[in-house]
Design a protein around this motif. Structure first.
Motif, mmCIF file in Angstrom:
data_model
loop_
_atom_site.group_PDB
_atom_site.id
_atom_site.type_symbol
_atom_site.label_atom_id
_atom_site.label_comp_id
_atom_site.label_asym_id
_atom_site.label_seq_id
_atom_site.Cartn_x
_atom_site.Cartn_y
_atom_site.Cartn_z
ATOM 1 N N PRO A 74 -12.290 -4.593 15.625
ATOM 2 C CA PRO A 74 -13.433 -4.319 16.750
ATOM 3 C C PRO A 74 -14.235 -3.064 16.600
ATOM 4 N N GLY A 75 -15.261 -3.167 16.429
ATOM 5 C CA GLY A 75 -16.356 -2.088 16.589
ATOM 6 C C GLY A 75 -16.478 -1.714 15.141
ATOM 7 N N GLN A 76 -15.794 -2.108 14.075
ATOM 8 C CA GLN A 76 -15.801 -1.730 12.937
ATOM 9 C C GLN A 76 -16.452 -2.952 11.641
ATOM 10 N N PHE A 77 -17.443 -2.396 10.969
ATOM 11 C CA PHE A 77 -18.065 -3.370 9.885
ATOM 12 C C PHE A 77 -18.110 -2.502 8.787
ATOM 13 N N THR A 78 -18.256 -3.924 7.486
ATOM 14 C CA THR A 78 -18.514 -3.686 6.080
ATOM 15 C C THR A 78 -19.828 -4.122 5.842
ATOM 16 N N GLY A 79 -20.581 -4.000 5.252
ATOM 17 C CA GLY A 79 -21.677 -4.658 4.636
ATOM 18 C C GLY A 79 -22.100 -4.683 3.069
ATOM 19 N N THR A 80 -22.585 -5.733 2.479
ATOM 20 C CA THR A 80 -23.121 -5.553 1.199
ATOM 21 C C THR A 80 -24.372 -6.359 0.951
ATOM 22 N N ALA A 81 -25.088 -5.915 0.172
ATOM 23 C CA ALA A 81 -26.497 -6.559 -0.336
ATOM 24 C C ALA A 81 -26.554 -6.156 -1.608
ATOM 25 N N ASP A 82 -27.340 -6.852 -2.263
ATOM 26 C CA ASP A 82 -27.573 -6.881 -3.848
ATOM 27 C C ASP A 82 -27.921 -5.385 -4.264
ATOM 28 N N ASP A 83 -28.984 -4.769 -3.304
ATOM 29 C CA ASP A 83 -29.295 -3.317 -3.849
ATOM 30 C C ASP A 83 -28.587 -2.120 -3.029
ATOM 31 N N VAL A 84 -27.344 -2.416 -2.265
ATOM 32 C CA VAL A 84 -26.567 -1.765 -1.831
ATOM 33 C C VAL A 84 -25.485 -1.372 -2.868
#
Length: 182
Positions: free
Chosen positions: A105-115
């Motif tokens: 809850p309230g914690q996120f991860t993220g990815t993208a090709d240019d990250v």
């Protein structure tokens, strides 16, 4: 004795400098309304309007973003896809597809090709704080720049975003965005 006083004065100045560089804690926004539910706000179509300013404050780029987003539950976790289409004032375009996961809850991860690596985010109240490294192409060279990214939900349909860009701890500029959910 003079050397000792200089060391103390230098230590005090360094403490002030380092303290001035720290970001606020996202938890300080816990009581702010409206409460940001990332999967609710970034659901469907969102329009964004932004500028990039250099460290002197001069606007270097203006742009719009059309975001198509959706969320699903995968292995008990919310997973979102934000498909971003950028159009810059000079006529160039860019595409970025974020894949976000709520890890707690309230914690996120993220990815993208240019990250580079994984973006880490935390939300509380109306705020979201992201930290990540972006591979930024400039004149045929790609630079890895750090983003200190803050988003604030103003109304259920409007969110403001302010992101500081830096390299080796030196501020390069700032991205300012307004998101609008029709």
């Amino acid at each position: 004795m003079k050397i000792h006083l200089r060391q103390i004065a230098l230590g005090f100045c360094m403490t002030l400098l380092l303290g001035g560089c720290s970001s606020p804690a996202v938890v300080q926004y816990a009581d702010q309304k409206p409460e940001l539910d990332l999967s609710q706000f970034f659901s469907g179509t969102i329009h964004a309007y932004g500028i990039f300013t250099d460290r002197s404050g001069e606007v270097k780029k203006r742009f719009t973003v059309l975001i198509q987003s959706n969320w699903e539950v995968v292995q008990g976790k919310k997973v979102g896809t934000l498909d971003e289409s950028f159009e810059y004032s000079d006529g160039t375009t860019q595409k970025r597809i974020w894949r976000l996961t709520e890890t707690a809850p309230g914690q996120f991860t993220g990815t993208a090709d240019d990250v580079v690596g994984v973006a880490k985010g935390e939300s509380a109240g109306n705020a979201l704080h992201w930290a990540y490294t972006l591979a930024l192409p400039v004149d045929g060279t790609t630079y890895h720049v750090q983003f200190d990214d803050w988003m604030y939900l103003v109304t259920p349909k409007v969110m403001l975003n302010k992101a500081k860009m830096s390299k080796f701890g030196i501020e390069l500029g700032e991205v300012t965005l307004s998101f609008y959910k029709p």
